[in-house]
Design a protein around this motif. Structure first.
Motif, PDB file in Angstrom:
ATOM      1  N   ASN A  35       0.820  -1.216   0.000  1.00  0.00           N
ATOM      2  CA  ASN A  35       0.000   0.000   0.000  1.00  0.00           C
ATOM      3  C   ASN A  35       0.849   1.259   0.000  1.00  0.00           C
ATOM      4  OD1 ASN A  35      -2.354  -1.600   0.199  1.00  0.00           O
ATOM      5  ND2 ASN A  35      -2.097  -1.730   2.417  1.00  0.00           N
ATOM      6  N   THR A  36       1.723   1.383  -0.981  1.00  0.00           N
ATOM      7  CA  THR A  36       2.606   2.535  -1.056  1.00  0.00           C
ATOM      8  C   THR A  36       2.089   3.553  -2.048  1.00  0.00           C
ATOM      9  OG1 THR A  36       3.945   1.541  -2.809  1.00  0.00           O
ATOM     10  CG2 THR A  36       4.605   1.100  -0.524  1.00  0.00           C
ATOM     11  N   SER A  37       2.438   4.806  -1.798  1.00  0.00           N
ATOM     12  CA  SER A  37       2.136   5.884  -2.730  1.00  0.00           C
ATOM     13  C   SER A  37       3.444   6.588  -3.083  1.00  0.00           C
ATOM     14  CB  SER A  37       1.168   6.891  -2.121  1.00  0.00           C
ATOM     15  OG  SER A  37       1.114   8.071  -2.925  1.00  0.00           O
ATOM     16  N   PRO A  38       3.734   6.811  -4.365  1.00  0.00           N
ATOM     17  CA  PRO A  38       4.982   7.482  -4.729  1.00  0.00           C
ATOM     18  C   PRO A  38       5.022   8.947  -4.342  1.00  0.00           C
ATOM     19  CG  PRO A  38       3.595   7.184  -6.661  1.00  0.00           C
ATOM     20  CD  PRO A  38       2.925   6.446  -5.534  1.00  0.00           C
ATOM     21  N   TYR A  39       3.892   9.492  -3.858  1.00  0.00           N
ATOM     22  CA  TYR A  39       3.829  10.922  -3.565  1.00  0.00           C
ATOM     23  C   TYR A  39       4.158  11.239  -2.112  1.00  0.00           C
ATOM     24  CZ  TYR A  39       1.688  10.907  -8.123  1.00  0.00           C
ATOM     25  OH  TYR A  39       1.471  10.721  -9.469  1.00  0.00           O
ATOM     26  N   GLY A  40       4.577  10.254  -1.342  1.00  0.00           N
ATOM     27  CA  GLY A  40       5.020  10.504   0.013  1.00  0.00           C
ATOM     28  C   GLY A  40       6.471  10.967   0.031  1.00  0.00           C
ATOM     29  N   ASP A  41       6.984  11.186   1.235  1.00  0.00           N
ATOM     30  CA  ASP A  41       8.358  11.656   1.407  1.00  0.00           C
ATOM     31  C   ASP A  41       9.258  10.447   1.615  1.00  0.00           C
ATOM     32  OD1 ASP A  41      10.598  13.133   1.770  1.00  0.00           O
ATOM     33  OD2 ASP A  41      10.099  13.804   3.787  1.00  0.00           O
ATOM     34  N   TRP A  42       9.666   9.817   0.535  1.00  0.00           N
ATOM     35  CA  TRP A  42      10.490   8.617   0.578  1.00  0.00           C
ATOM     36  C   TRP A  42      11.966   9.017   0.520  1.00  0.00           C
ATOM     37  CZ3 TRP A  42       8.328   3.597   0.595  1.00  0.00           C
ATOM     38  CH2 TRP A  42       6.935   3.577   0.514  1.00  0.00           C
ATOM     39  N   GLN A  43      12.780   8.393   1.361  1.00  0.00           N
ATOM     40  CA  GLN A  43      14.194   8.761   1.427  1.00  0.00           C
ATOM     41  C   GLN A  43      15.072   7.527   1.541  1.00  0.00           C
ATOM     42  OE1 GLN A  43      14.738  11.603   4.640  1.00  0.00           O
ATOM     43  NE2 GLN A  43      12.799  12.593   4.168  1.00  0.00           N
ATOM     44  N   LEU A  44      16.279   7.639   0.986  1.00  0.00           N
ATOM     45  CA  LEU A  44      17.291   6.592   1.052  1.00  0.00           C
ATOM     46  C   LEU A  44      18.556   7.158   1.677  1.00  0.00           C
ATOM     47  CD1 LEU A  44      17.089   5.010  -2.532  1.00  0.00           C
ATOM     48  CD2 LEU A  44      16.280   3.968  -0.417  1.00  0.00           C
ATOM     49  N   ALA A  45      19.257   6.343   2.437  1.00  0.00           N
ATOM     50  CA  ALA A  45      20.549   6.741   2.987  1.00  0.00           C
ATOM     51  C   ALA A  45      21.452   5.523   3.013  1.00  0.00           C
ATOM     52  CB  ALA A  45      20.402   7.313   4.389  1.00  0.00           C
ATOM     53  N   VAL A  46      22.716   5.740   2.733  1.00  0.00           N
ATOM     54  CA  VAL A  46      23.724   4.692   2.828  1.00  0.00           C
ATOM     55  C   VAL A  46      24.759   5.135   3.846  1.00  0.00           C
ATOM     56  CG1 VAL A  46      25.632   3.548   1.638  1.00  0.00           C
ATOM     57  CG2 VAL A  46      23.415   3.767   0.506  1.00  0.00           C
ATOM     58  N   ALA A  47      25.062   4.264   4.800  1.00  0.00           N
ATOM     59  CA  ALA A  47      26.117   4.530   5.778  1.00  0.00           C
ATOM     60  C   ALA A  47      26.958   3.267   5.884  1.00  0.00           C
ATOM     61  CB  ALA A  47      25.532   4.898   7.135  1.00  0.00           C
ATOM     62  N   GLY A  48      28.214   3.364   5.454  1.00  0.00           N
ATOM     63  CA  GLY A  48      29.073   2.197   5.467  1.00  0.00           C
ATOM     64  C   GLY A  48      28.520   1.108   4.571  1.00  0.00           C
ATOM     65  N   SER A  76      19.533  11.554   6.291  1.00  0.00           N
ATOM     66  CA  SER A  76      20.471  12.435   5.618  1.00  0.00           C
ATOM     67  C   SER A  76      21.741  11.737   5.203  1.00  0.00           C
ATOM     68  CB  SER A  76      20.836  13.629   6.523  1.00  0.00           C
ATOM     69  OG  SER A  76      19.699  14.382   6.811  1.00  0.00           O
ATOM     70  N   GLY A  77      21.873  10.450   5.431  1.00  0.00           N
ATOM     71  CA  GLY A  77      23.093   9.748   5.053  1.00  0.00           C
ATOM     72  C   GLY A  77      23.235   9.672   3.552  1.00  0.00           C
ATOM     73  N   SER A  78      24.442   9.903   3.048  1.00  0.00           N
ATOM     74  CA  SER A  78      24.693   9.924   1.622  1.00  0.00           C
ATOM     75  C   SER A  78      25.857   9.037   1.294  1.00  0.00           C
ATOM     76  CB  SER A  78      24.994  11.349   1.154  1.00  0.00           C
ATOM     77  OG  SER A  78      25.512  11.353  -0.150  1.00  0.00           O
TER      78      SER A  78
END
Length: 467
Positions: free
Chosen positions: A398-411, A454-456
């Motif tokens: 039940n996902t919507s692409p219009y939400g605030d979706w975020q990705l972060a990579v750490a190590g 905020s991980g990049s």
């Protein structure tokens, strides 16, 4: 076990920084650290996302731990300090919070002061660390702070006696070899060019060239672009000396201004950049500075962007007139610059933004994509750089692409901010922090009112989402 902001035993932030692996996230407007072993990563701004308050769920893998509540409210409100950028230095963790700068040091959290007031930041301010200090740069101004009032000073104010920073945004300053390289100008003569700054030596003009911008560090110096009048744009490199500042190539006449350089990123000793609607690569030589592919443009904007460096491979997004905006890759050759996969088959795009966020872990790419109409859904995808290896990674419900979706990579770990409804969880719906469980699965770490990741995967240079 549930997550608690008020009853968790909190390690000192500088002790956390010294360990072999802080993973940071901004939650509820305060700073959290996720326990576990991983490498440090630079951090960048994200968007606020709000929801009604819910209880937290159990976190079997590395519970988030509150580092510091910067703005405690005695009546228990949870508006928080809303940290947006987190920048580690040799002596402190600097936070850009609600247009003010905070420093977390062994002596505690503090707001450095300048002329009696707190150091403030604005939308056009560039921030970068060097040694134990944070530098804030906006047009004609440059300020340094080590987190103390005594160690806070205005270095350049734009007066006639100063060299001053001559640009805005994050593309006119970079760090390398114990120095900051930046665009400088003399306000009294308008002479300008690439400059150098160190605490010991102050400002110096490397070479008088006119208008420079788009600085990117290289192993033994930095790349930059220069333009003057109608002569077009030139790519240069410098080792920080006048003799070692040389022109690499004059770009085609269609690339008339520095603003035509839409994006750039360094991968090893190679610079990739988009000039107008063409992807280029440069190894620092004229012969090795070549166009790789030209893409279609829409409403005057290149449809190639989101340049993201892997270990040995470049990733980006582009539309070529056959498929919509899709993930692409390049190995630095014309033949090796290709679409990874038509995730949303046909002319439709799998991305909803013209500049979607891509994250890399080594040469593995992660991104959000929409994989089709109707039954298609908004999911995390991963790619090993091949079409067969570009596959859906998550299976959110039940996902919507219009939400605030975020990705972060750490190590070596991926984190996902997802707003979904999962039948197997209690409560079913909400904003959750997820992380990898094994190679092909995700598990929830917690449920939050507000969550910013905020991980990049970037390496710390302008153009690669440094912060």
């Amino acid at each position: 076990m549930t997550l608690s902001m008020l009853q968790t035993k909190v390690p000192h932030p500088m002790d956390i920084q010294r360990r072999a692996g802080p993973r940071l996230a901004a939650v509820w407007g305060v700073l959290w650290v996720l326990s576990g072993a991983c490498g440090p990563s630079p951090l960048e701004p994200g968007e606020r996302a709000g929801a009604e308050r819910r209880d937290a769920v159990s976190a079997p893998l590395g519970e988030p731990v509150l580092v510091k509540n910067l703005t405690p409210d005695p009546v228990g409100q949870t508006f928080g300090s809303d940290p947006e950028r987190i920048l580690p230095s040799d002596g402190a963790l600097f936070l850009w919070s609600s247009s003010q700068v905070w420093a977390l040091t062994p002596q505690g959290g503090r707001r450095p002061l300048l002329e009696g007031g707190p150091v403030t930041s604005y939308s056009d301010t560039s921030v970068i660390t060097l040694g134990d200090s944070l530098y804030l740069l906006s047009y004609s101004r440059m300020l340094r702070t080590d987190g103390t009032t005594e160690g806070t000073e205005l270095l350049s104010s734009g007066s006639s006696s100063d060299w001053s920073y001559s640009s805005t945004g994050s593309k006119a300053v970079c760090r390398g070899g114990g120095a900051l390289y930046l665009a400088l100008r003399d306000p009294s003569t308008y002479q300008g060019g690439p400059g150098r700054y160190t605490r010991k030596e102050g400002f110096s003009l490397v070479k008088a060239l006119g208008y420079v911008d788009n600085l990117s560090p290289m192993e033994d110096g930095f790349f930059f672009f220069s333009s003057w009048g109608l002569s077009g744009v030139e790519l240069w490199k410098s080792d920080g000396t006048e003799a070692g500042t040389v022109r690499i190539k004059v770009l085609p006449s269609s690339v008339l201004y520095n603003s035509s350089i839409r994006e750039f990123v360094r991968m090893g000793s190679t610079l990739y950049f988009i000039a107008e609607d063409t992807l280029w690569r440069s190894d620092g030589t004229e012969a090795g500075t070549v166009p790789l592919r030209t893409f279609a443009a829409s409403a005057g904007e290149s449809l190639a962007g989101s340049l993201t460096a892997g270990s040995t491979r470049l990733y980006f997004t582009a539309a070529d007139g056959v498929a919509g905006l899709e993930p692409w890759t390049s190995d630095g050759t014309v033949e090796g610059t290709r679409r990874l996969k038509d995730v949303f088959p046909g002319a439709s795009s799998s991305f909803l933004s013209s500049r979607p966020v891509l994250r890399t872990m080594g040469d593995t790419l992660f991104f959000f994509a929409l994989d089709g109409p109707g039954s298609g859904s908004w999911q995390v995808w991963r790619s090993d750089g091949t079409e067969a290896g570009t596959v859906r990674f998550s299976n959110f419900s039940n996902t919507s692409p219009y939400g605030d979706w975020q990705l972060a990579v750490a190590g070596s770990r991926l984190y996902v901010r997802a707003d979904s409804c999962e039948p197997s969880l209690t409560p079913r719906c909400g904003v959750r922090l997820w992380t990898q469980r094994g190679v092909w699965d995700l598990e929830p770490l917690g449920l939050f009112d507000q969550l910013r990741l905020s991980g990049s995967s970037a390496s710390g240079a302008p153009g690669t989402r440094w912060a």
